[in-house]
Design a protein around this motif. Structure first.
Motif, mmCIF file in Angstrom:
data_model
loop_
_atom_site.group_PDB
_atom_site.id
_atom_site.type_symbol
_atom_site.label_atom_id
_atom_site.label_comp_id
_atom_site.label_asym_id
_atom_site.label_seq_id
_atom_site.Cartn_x
_atom_site.Cartn_y
_atom_site.Cartn_z
ATOM 1 N N PRO A 11 0.805 -1.233 0.000
ATOM 2 C CA PRO A 11 0.000 0.000 0.000
ATOM 3 C C PRO A 11 0.837 1.282 0.000
ATOM 4 O O PRO A 11 0.406 2.302 -0.525
ATOM 5 C CB PRO A 11 -0.822 -0.102 1.293
ATOM 6 C CG PRO A 11 -0.854 -1.562 1.614
ATOM 7 C CD PRO A 11 0.431 -2.130 1.087
ATOM 8 N N ALA A 12 2.034 1.233 0.540
ATOM 9 C CA ALA A 12 2.899 2.421 0.574
ATOM 10 C C ALA A 12 3.355 2.831 -0.823
ATOM 11 O O ALA A 12 3.696 3.983 -1.058
ATOM 12 C CB ALA A 12 4.107 2.169 1.461
ATOM 13 N N GLY A 13 3.348 1.907 -1.772
ATOM 14 C CA GLY A 13 3.784 2.209 -3.134
ATOM 15 C C GLY A 13 2.674 2.696 -4.045
ATOM 16 O O GLY A 13 2.931 3.121 -5.164
ATOM 17 N N LYS A 14 1.451 2.654 -3.575
ATOM 18 C CA LYS A 14 0.315 3.057 -4.415
ATOM 19 C C LYS A 14 0.042 4.554 -4.298
ATOM 20 O O LYS A 14 0.267 5.153 -3.265
ATOM 21 C CB LYS A 14 -0.933 2.277 -4.017
ATOM 22 C CG LYS A 14 -0.805 0.790 -4.283
ATOM 23 C CD LYS A 14 -2.095 0.072 -3.973
ATOM 24 C CE LYS A 14 -1.952 -1.411 -4.065
ATOM 25 N NZ LYS A 14 -1.856 -1.949 -5.372
ATOM 26 N N GLY A 15 -0.433 5.150 -5.391
ATOM 27 C CA GLY A 15 -0.811 6.558 -5.391
ATOM 28 C C GLY A 15 0.331 7.522 -5.640
ATOM 29 O O GLY A 15 0.125 8.724 -5.672
ATOM 30 N N ILE A 16 1.526 7.019 -5.799
ATOM 31 C CA ILE A 16 2.681 7.882 -6.059
ATOM 32 C C ILE A 16 2.738 8.243 -7.542
ATOM 33 O O ILE A 16 2.980 9.384 -7.907
ATOM 34 C CB ILE A 16 3.989 7.194 -5.608
ATOM 35 C CG1 ILE A 16 3.962 6.972 -4.090
ATOM 36 C CG2 ILE A 16 5.199 8.018 -6.006
ATOM 37 C CD1 ILE A 16 5.093 6.121 -3.564
ATOM 38 N N VAL A 17 2.501 7.245 -8.398
ATOM 39 C CA VAL A 17 2.511 7.451 -9.851
ATOM 40 C C VAL A 17 1.074 7.478 -10.347
ATOM 41 O O VAL A 17 0.302 6.555 -10.086
ATOM 42 C CB VAL A 17 3.296 6.328 -10.570
ATOM 43 C CG1 VAL A 17 3.226 6.499 -12.075
ATOM 44 C CG2 VAL A 17 4.742 6.314 -10.094
ATOM 45 N N GLU A 18 0.719 8.559 -11.021
ATOM 46 C CA GLU A 18 -0.631 8.668 -11.574
ATOM 47 C C GLU A 18 -0.710 7.950 -12.919
ATOM 48 O O GLU A 18 -1.544 7.086 -13.141
ATOM 49 C CB GLU A 18 -1.021 10.129 -11.752
ATOM 50 C CG GLU A 18 -2.392 10.291 -12.367
ATOM 51 C CD GLU A 18 -2.746 11.732 -12.618
ATOM 52 O OE1 GLU A 18 -3.935 12.049 -12.510
ATOM 53 O OE2 GLU A 18 -1.847 12.532 -12.938
ATOM 54 N N THR A 19 0.196 8.306 -13.835
ATOM 55 C CA THR A 19 0.215 7.738 -15.180
ATOM 56 C C THR A 19 1.642 7.391 -15.550
ATOM 57 O O THR A 19 2.561 8.159 -15.276
ATOM 58 C CB THR A 19 -0.340 8.749 -16.210
ATOM 59 O OG1 THR A 19 -1.696 9.044 -15.878
ATOM 60 C CG2 THR A 19 -0.277 8.203 -17.618
ATOM 61 N N ALA A 20 1.801 6.247 -16.202
ATOM 62 C CA ALA A 20 3.104 5.858 -16.734
ATOM 63 C C ALA A 20 2.917 5.446 -18.187
ATOM 64 O O ALA A 20 2.014 4.680 -18.504
ATOM 65 C CB ALA A 20 3.695 4.710 -15.927
ATOM 66 N N VAL A 21 3.772 5.990 -19.059
ATOM 67 C CA VAL A 21 3.728 5.665 -20.482
ATOM 68 C C VAL A 21 5.069 5.054 -20.862
ATOM 69 O O VAL A 21 6.108 5.697 -20.731
ATOM 70 C CB VAL A 21 3.441 6.915 -21.341
ATOM 71 C CG1 VAL A 21 3.411 6.552 -22.816
ATOM 72 C CG2 VAL A 21 2.141 7.580 -20.913
ATOM 73 N N CYS A 22 5.019 3.816 -21.312
ATOM 74 C CA CYS A 22 6.222 3.086 -21.716
ATOM 75 C C CYS A 22 6.163 2.848 -23.220
ATOM 76 O O CYS A 22 5.272 2.156 -23.703
ATOM 77 C CB CYS A 22 6.303 1.757 -20.973
ATOM 78 S SG CYS A 22 6.441 1.938 -19.188
ATOM 79 N N MET A 23 7.123 3.430 -23.956
ATOM 80 C CA MET A 23 7.149 3.316 -25.421
ATOM 81 C C MET A 23 8.356 2.492 -25.852
ATOM 82 O O MET A 23 9.475 2.768 -25.434
ATOM 83 C CB MET A 23 7.239 4.708 -26.048
ATOM 84 C CG MET A 23 6.053 5.586 -25.724
ATOM 85 S SD MET A 23 6.242 7.251 -26.371
ATOM 86 C CE MET A 23 7.313 7.965 -25.131
ATOM 87 N N GLY A 24 8.108 1.490 -26.673
ATOM 88 C CA GLY A 24 9.208 0.667 -27.179
ATOM 89 C C GLY A 24 9.971 -0.010 -26.067
ATOM 90 O O GLY A 24 11.198 -0.021 -26.066
#
Length: 173
Positions: free
Chosen positions: A84-97
């Motif tokens: 649970p401590a790791g959730k909510g830190i990153v809203e969106t992640a975009v990984c290309m290639g």
């Protein structure tokens, strides 16, 4: 005589090209492997820094191409290990290639810490990623080359994007 020498010379010349390929493949594999290790370690360090909330309590968005995308994925997997401590830190992640296996379990785990979405932007025609990643890791399913099953938003490129360098050029301008 002369014919035998010509045949023997041609035979030796044909062996020279594979030797050069072997030399280059060793260099590519070594450099590629080092880049993967460094991206993985940097992803773990980014997760550690983000979990300490050095950026404040605002969620962040992460966008990466190539090894940068691998770094982001490893960061998300490290954040997932925090529970649970790791959730909510990153809203969106975009990984290309992304040079990483297209494992639905791992991508699902990475997606679980994103508050909004995790995007896998891939290009089926990226021959550079296909040659180097598949050649060094012997993994057929590469996230940067195909869709990943699971709770991941898939973004194939527009029809005009066909290669590794073209994908990079269109995303950095």
């Amino acid at each position: 005589g002369a014919v035998g020498t010509a045949v023997l010379g041609a035979a030796f010349a044909s062996l020279t090209w594979p030797r050069h390929l072997i030399t280059w493949s060793g260099w590519i594999d070594n450099a590629w492997h080092m880049a993967q290790l460094r991206a993985d370690k940097a992803g773990e360090q980014l997760a550690r820094a983000l979990s300490q909330r050095l950026q404040g309590h605002r969620p962040v968005s992460l966008v990466g191409f190539g090894m940068g995308a691998r770094l982001i994925l490893r960061c998300l997997l490290s954040l997932a290990q925090l529970g649970p401590a790791g959730k909510g830190i990153v809203e969106t992640a975009v990984c290309m290639g992304t040079p990483y296996a297209a494992s639905p379990e791992e991508w699902g785990e990475a997606s679980s810490v994103c508050g909004y979405r995790l995007v896998n932007a891939y290009c089926e025609h990226d021959w550079v990623l296909g040659f180097i990643y598949r050649g060094s890791d012997l993994i057929k399913n590469v996230a940067g080359l195909q869709a990943v099953s699971g709770p991941v938003e898939e973004r194939p490129p527009p029809d005009a994007t066909h290669t590794h360098t073209h994908t990079h050029a269109t995303t950095t301008t």
